[in-house]
Design an enzyme around this catalytic site. Sequence first.
Site, PDB file in Angstrom:
ATOM      1  N   VAL A 134       0.900  -1.000  -0.045  1.00  0.00           N
ATOM      2  CA  VAL A 134       0.044  -0.040  -0.181  1.00  0.00           C
ATOM      3  C   VAL A 134       0.980   1.214   0.034  1.00  0.00           C
ATOM      4  O   VAL A 134       1.711   1.248   0.940  1.00  0.00           O
ATOM      5  CB  VAL A 134      -0.953   0.080   1.405  1.00  0.00           C
ATOM      6  CG1 VAL A 134      -1.586   1.163   1.499  1.00  0.00           C
ATOM      7  CG2 VAL A 134      -1.692  -1.213   1.382  1.00  0.00           C
ATOM      8  N   GLU A 180      17.955  -9.596  24.676  1.00  0.00           N
ATOM      9  CA  GLU A 180      17.863 -11.007  24.302  1.00  0.00           C
ATOM     10  C   GLU A 180      18.802 -11.181  23.133  1.00  0.00           C
ATOM     11  O   GLU A 180      19.468 -12.176  23.268  1.00  0.00           O
ATOM     12  CB  GLU A 180      16.410 -11.043  23.559  1.00  0.00           C
ATOM     13  CG  GLU A 180      15.347 -11.094  24.606  1.00  0.00           C
ATOM     14  CD  GLU A 180      13.877 -11.036  24.410  1.00  0.00           C
ATOM     15  OE1 GLU A 180      13.035 -11.283  24.865  1.00  0.00           O
ATOM     16  OE2 GLU A 180      13.534 -10.749  22.876  1.00  0.00           O
ATOM     17  N   ASP A 190       1.572  -1.122  16.778  1.00  0.00           N
ATOM     18  CA  ASP A 190       2.610  -0.144  16.679  1.00  0.00           C
ATOM     19  C   ASP A 190       2.496   1.406  16.018  1.00  0.00           C
ATOM     20  O   ASP A 190       3.416   2.159  16.293  1.00  0.00           O
ATOM     21  CB  ASP A 190       3.995  -0.878  16.265  1.00  0.00           C
ATOM     22  CG  ASP A 190       4.631  -2.052  16.889  1.00  0.00           C
ATOM     23  OD1 ASP A 190       3.740  -2.154  18.330  1.00  0.00           O
ATOM     24  OD2 ASP A 190       5.622  -2.737  16.697  1.00  0.00           O
ATOM     25  N   ALA A 196       3.076  -6.896  21.320  1.00  0.00           N
ATOM     26  CA  ALA A 196       2.147  -7.657  20.569  1.00  0.00           C
ATOM     27  C   ALA A 196       0.709  -7.744  21.367  1.00  0.00           C
ATOM     28  O   ALA A 196      -0.312  -7.518  20.707  1.00  0.00           O
ATOM     29  CB  ALA A 196       2.558  -9.184  20.401  1.00  0.00           C
TER      30      ALA A 196
HETATM   31  C1  LIG Z   1      12.907  -8.033  17.681  1.00  0.00           C
HETATM   32  C2  LIG Z   1      11.504  -7.885  18.388  1.00  0.00           C
HETATM   33  C3  LIG Z   1      11.248  -8.565  19.290  1.00  0.00           C
HETATM   34  C4  LIG Z   1       9.849  -8.275  20.124  1.00  0.00           C
HETATM   35  N1  LIG Z   1       9.611  -8.702  21.228  1.00  0.00           N
HETATM   36  C5  LIG Z   1       8.546  -8.801  21.798  1.00  0.00           C
HETATM   37  C6  LIG Z   1       7.896  -9.584  22.962  1.00  0.00           C
HETATM   38  O1  LIG Z   1       8.710 -10.207  23.467  1.00  0.00           O
HETATM   39  N2  LIG Z   1       6.970  -9.425  23.415  1.00  0.00           N
HETATM   40  C7  LIG Z   1       5.997  -8.349  22.588  1.00  0.00           C
HETATM   41  O2  LIG Z   1       4.745  -8.496  23.222  1.00  0.00           O
HETATM   42  N3  LIG Z   1       6.312  -7.831  21.589  1.00  0.00           N
HETATM   43  C8  LIG Z   1       7.489  -7.842  21.158  1.00  0.00           C
HETATM   44  N4  LIG Z   1       7.928  -7.200  20.097  1.00  0.00           N
HETATM   45  C9  LIG Z   1       6.723  -6.141  19.685  1.00  0.00           C
HETATM   46  C10 LIG Z   1       5.828  -6.833  18.804  1.00  0.00           C
HETATM   47  O3  LIG Z   1       6.315  -7.826  18.018  1.00  0.00           O
HETATM   48  C11 LIG Z   1       4.910  -5.699  17.870  1.00  0.00           C
HETATM   49  O4  LIG Z   1       4.390  -4.774  18.734  1.00  0.00           O
HETATM   50  C12 LIG Z   1       3.863  -6.244  17.127  1.00  0.00           C
HETATM   51  O5  LIG Z   1       4.489  -6.916  15.982  1.00  0.00           O
HETATM   52  C13 LIG Z   1       3.104  -4.990  16.572  1.00  0.00           C
HETATM   53  O6  LIG Z   1       2.091  -5.549  15.665  1.00  0.00           O
HETATM   54  P1  LIG Z   1       1.662  -4.416  14.593  1.00  0.00           P
HETATM   55  O7  LIG Z   1       0.354  -5.405  14.125  1.00  0.00           O
HETATM   56  O8  LIG Z   1       1.327  -3.268  14.859  1.00  0.00           O
HETATM   57  O9  LIG Z   1       2.864  -4.584  13.565  1.00  0.00           O
HETATM   58  P2  LIG Z   1       3.602  -5.945  12.907  1.00  0.00           P
HETATM   59  O10 LIG Z   1       3.484  -7.019  13.425  1.00  0.00           O
HETATM   60  O11 LIG Z   1       4.893  -5.024  12.639  1.00  0.00           O
HETATM   61  O12 LIG Z   1       2.837  -6.041  11.295  1.00  0.00           O
HETATM   62  C14 LIG Z   1       2.655  -4.957  10.395  1.00  0.00           C
HETATM   63  C15 LIG Z   1       2.434  -5.626   8.899  1.00  0.00           C
HETATM   64  O13 LIG Z   1       2.269  -4.661   8.113  1.00  0.00           O
HETATM   65  C16 LIG Z   1       2.537  -4.987   6.798  1.00  0.00           C
HETATM   66  N5  LIG Z   1       2.934  -3.627   6.208  1.00  0.00           N
HETATM   67  C17 LIG Z   1       3.430  -2.539   6.682  1.00  0.00           C
HETATM   68  N6  LIG Z   1       3.688  -1.563   5.795  1.00  0.00           N
HETATM   69  C18 LIG Z   1       3.055  -2.018   4.623  1.00  0.00           C
HETATM   70  C19 LIG Z   1       2.317  -1.512   3.449  1.00  0.00           C
HETATM   71  N7  LIG Z   1       2.869  -0.229   3.128  1.00  0.00           N
HETATM   72  N8  LIG Z   1       1.714  -2.016   2.736  1.00  0.00           N
HETATM   73  C20 LIG Z   1       1.340  -3.554   2.869  1.00  0.00           C
HETATM   74  N9  LIG Z   1       1.793  -4.095   4.233  1.00  0.00           N
HETATM   75  C21 LIG Z   1       2.397  -3.123   4.988  1.00  0.00           C
HETATM   76  C22 LIG Z   1       4.020  -5.614   7.312  1.00  0.00           C
HETATM   77  O14 LIG Z   1       4.477  -6.450   6.166  1.00  0.00           O
HETATM   78  C23 LIG Z   1       3.697  -6.658   8.534  1.00  0.00           C
HETATM   79  O15 LIG Z   1       2.974  -7.899   8.071  1.00  0.00           O
HETATM   80  C24 LIG Z   1       9.002  -7.333  19.425  1.00  0.00           C
HETATM   81  C25 LIG Z   1       9.355  -6.578  18.168  1.00  0.00           C
HETATM   82  C26 LIG Z   1      10.531  -7.073  17.743  1.00  0.00           C
HETATM   83  C27 LIG Z   1      10.881  -6.566  16.195  1.00  0.00           C
END
Ligand SMILES: Cc1cc2nc3c(=O)[nH]c(=O)nc-3n(C[C@H](O)[C@H](O)[C@H](O)COP(=O)(O)OP(=O)(O)OC[C@H]3O[C@@H](n4cnc5c(N)ncnc54)[C@H](O)[C@@H]3O)c2cc1C
Length: 427
Positions: free
Chosen positions: A77, A168, A297, A313
């Site tokens: 997008v 970690e 996020d 998450a």
């Molecule tokens: C290394 C790491 C460790 C973590 N450890 C923890 C933990 O231990 N416990 C915990 O609770 N949280 C943890 N987190 C945080 C947690 O993973 C995030 O808070 C969570 O993934 C956020 O979910 P979300 O749906 O907002 O975004 P995301 O899970 O990041 O998903 C976003 C999605 O949007 C898609 N996207 C983005 N832009 C576009 C676009 N322009 N067009 C189409 N698709 C798009 C991406 O491909 C992705 O699939 C960690 C994060 C990381 C990076």
Amino acid sequence: MKQIVIVGGGFAGINAAKELGKNKDVSVTLIDRRNYHLFQPLLYQVAAAALSPAEIAAPIRSMLAPFSNVRVMHAEVTAVNTSDKTVTTSIGDFSYDYLIMACGAQHAYFGNDTWENYAPGLKTIEQATEIRRRILTAFEKAELAADRQDVKKHLTFIVVGGGPTGVELAGAIGEMSRYTLAKDFHTIDPKLTRIILIEAGSSILNSFDEALASRATRDLEKLGVQVWTSSHVSKIDDDGVEVDNERIQASTVLWAAGVYAAELGNTLDTEQDRRGRVIVEPDLSIKNHPNVFVAGDQANFSHQTGDPLPGVAPVALQQGRFIAQNIGRDLKNLPRKTFSYLDKGQMATIGRGRAIVETGKLKFGGFIAWLTWLVIHIYYLTGFRNRMAVMFNWAWSYLTFRRGARLIIDKSWRMYPEESQQEQNVS
Ligand SMILES: Cc1cc2nc3c(=O)[nH]c(=O)nc-3n(C[C@H](O)[C@H](O)[C@H](O)COP(=O)(O)OP(=O)(O)OC[C@H]3O[C@@H](n4cnc5c(N)ncnc54)[C@H](O)[C@@H]3O)c2cc1C
């Protein structure tokens, strides 16, 4: 039938889609530029060669296959047009009655974007396998190096950022060097491996209780990690880092120090905070556009405590579900509810058999905390096959100190791609 577009198949997007999938009065289109849902909390295990990428990712299409009213589009997008209610993507425009934005976040280098080449962050599978390549390559180079100074540089690992991801990662490298790899090399002395975790604040894991954070520091030190707090990185290059005017030579520098919300939020033409998060209303919609929601996020929801909810998450998961339920209420002409986060606590792991857990008034560390961490992560892993595979891999590496995914993989098929890049630059 109302058209609902969800952008992003992360924790927020997938859970919104699953909830809306139960409502046959809506037609849902989930668009993601990846064809898989990624369990980011276990990414560092891929970076540390403990798990393979497929064990922490599941195809979005198969996750949503049971819902006949949900279609999945593999596309990027590029813009949101709130005036004509469409999103622009790499495969065309999509109209919506309701839009859920859940694009997550990416790494931020606070204006020092060139650092990314030298210090990759950990947000995607590609970054995790690149970090794995760099770590394993450093050990291989150390084994071959003739000069003591070079050995020292290859065996110095720097992790910038003392939040859960940095802790970690540093713990996993410590464990790898002290136990797993030590048995595989004959020339290098694993005791030479130096791991430095650099944090600008006065303590690591600053969202945790002070006593637990201190315990984590001690656990890291047992794994050979030096924890440098109140230390500021002023430069990162191909030779290492500069910290408060001290230069440390290191061939591996990893970045876990900051994130910025997905840039697509800029096209919403609404207020954002300094980390690019979209400021949302109490029902997670955006100002003046009650049918556009932002979750996870990418959102800044400060109505509960006065501070934005953390980028974790459970926040994303609960917000995704909540938005779907509110859309259901709209369609039944019921008033919307306001979002309230149910905080079940937080945890971080520090290598094999060590973790800290904080849930309500209960705060504990050590092996029981690690078991709690393990059970919860396996429970939330998507797909039965993944759960079994991960459990087997962990049990195997726990009992044998072995790691199953110690592969150096590089697209260029060159042994040391950074050198081949230099050759190309010269020629
Ligand atoms: C290394 C790491 C460790 C973590 N450890 C923890 C933990 O231990 N416990 C915990 O609770 N949280 C943890 N987190 C945080 C947690 O993973 C995030 O808070 C969570 O993934 C956020 O979910 P979300 O749906 O907002 O975004 P995301 O899970 O990041 O998903 C976003 C999605 O949007 C898609 N996207 C983005 N832009 C576009 C676009 N322009 N067009 C189409 N698709 C798009 C991406 O491909 C992705 O699939 C960690 C994060 C990381 C990076």
